[in-house]
Design an enzyme around this catalytic site. Structure first.
Site, PDB file in Angstrom:
ATOM      1  N   CYS A   1       0.866  -1.179   0.000  1.00 18.17           N
ATOM      2  CA  CYS A   1       0.000   0.000   0.000  1.00 18.17           C
ATOM      3  C   CYS A   1       0.899   1.224   0.000  1.00 18.17           C
ATOM      4  CB  CYS A   1      -0.907  -0.029   1.227  1.00 18.17           C
ATOM      5  SG  CYS A   1      -2.016   1.375   1.258  1.00 18.17           S
TER       6      CYS A   1
ATOM      7  N   CYS B   1      -3.370   7.155  -4.815  1.00 20.96           N
ATOM      8  CA  CYS B   1      -3.067   5.714  -4.766  1.00 20.96           C
ATOM      9  C   CYS B   1      -1.622   5.427  -5.217  1.00 20.96           C
ATOM     10  CB  CYS B   1      -4.054   4.901  -5.602  1.00 20.96           C
ATOM     11  SG  CYS B   1      -3.917   3.132  -5.266  1.00 20.96           S
TER      12      CYS B   1
END
Ligand code: PYC
Length: 307
Positions: A83, A233
């Protein structure tokens, strides 16, 4: 626990407590967490303590002595290999705790070692695991969405990346964008279209022109549990840059400024090592809270709401 947000997207770092996961490899410890203690994921992230948007980073002892910590990332429905915004949040959290100072450090993740370059207490560049484009110009017929064409790429998670036309990528359209991207994901699954080794494509990313001309592109990213990424992201920007490199539109070292749905920006770059695309992402994270979770045996929702 320490909470932070990276470009608007929250990260909840678990620092201590929880089950003894033993001394096995990080992947084995993540498997054990998922198999034997998954209720803790829900208890930590889901309502009533959290929400669908929060991403967890469970900090563990690294397997390898050159890493400052290991992290298992998780969300409202399961576990993430990597992530990007979460790694930037972990770096700001470790800095806040005084565990790292400015300079280069390494974080172990289940999909590989990630380099962290802490510029200040909030500003971080991470060097991600290698990214690659797996397939280009895949065409699917999406109910309510028509013919959609996209690339499949890996950036630490699997993405389907679409040059979007139509509804502007703005907060006012989040419900419709969520429905469209969820339909794309559902159709990919129904059509048997996957990443390598049959891996499910669980992140869908739409792109348009940026609002701010200082940037290269604007995106909307749907995460696996149907929440949209408030940040641009990190793994999605990595996957995007891999596609750009493969189509000759981004050269090693050049900046790619990715604007997210809130207008916040990650600045990405790639370098090539032995033919492999190594992405890096620069962004900022801010610590927002410190807390201790309480599990009252009388509380009917002590394990969170949901399944
Ligand atoms: O920044 O890589 C990322 C990410 C994945 C899911 C939410 N954020």
């Amino acid at each position: 626990m320490i909470d932070s947000h990276t470009a608007g997207e929250p990260t909840r770092c678990v620092l201590s407590g929880g089950p003894d996961l033993g001394q096995a490899s990080l992947v084995d410890r993540m498997t054990r967490l998922r198999r034997d203690h998954d209720w803790m994921r829900r208890a930590i992230l889901c309502e009533p303590r959290g929400s669908d948007v929060v991403v967890g980073a469970w900090l563990l002892e690294p397997d390898t002595p050159d890493c400052v910590a290991a992290a298992v990332f998780f969300n409202n429905v399961g576990y993430l290999g990597m992530c990007g915004h979460g790694t930037i949040g972990v770096a700001a959290t470790l800095a806040y705790m005084g565990r790292i100072g400015t300079g280069v450090h390494f974080l172990q993740t289940p999909v590989g070692k990630v380099k962290i370059d802490l510029h200040s207490s909030n500003d971080v560049t991470i060097e991600n695991v290698p990214a690659s484009r797996y397939a280009a110009k895949i065409k699917i017929d999406v109910p309510e969405g028509g013919i959609v064409v996209g690339d499949i790429a890996w950036g630490g998670n699997w993405f389907f990346l679409v040059e979007h036309q139509g509804l502007p990528l703005e907060l006012a359209n989040v419900d419709a964008l969520t429905e469209l991207t969820w339909n794309i994901r559902t159709q990919l699954k129904a059509s048997g279209i996957t990443g390598a080794d049959g891996a499910e494509i669980d992140h869908i990313e739409l792109f348009t022109a940026p609002h701010d001309q200082a940037n290269n592109s604007r995106n909307f990213v749907l995460c696996p549990g149907q929440a949209y990424d408030r940040s641009p992201c990190g793994t999605g920007t990595s996957a995007k840059m891999a596609c750009l490199v493969e189509s000759g539109k981004l050269a090693p070292g050049d900046a790619w400024r990715q604007e997210g749905i809130l207008g916040t920006v990650f600045e990405g770059r790639v370098r090539i090592e032995n033919g492999t695309i190594i992405p890096s992402i620069t962004g900022s994270a801010f610590v927002t809270a410190e807390s201790t979770l309480i599990f009252d045996l009388e509380d009917p929702f002590r394990a969170g709401i949901g399944s």
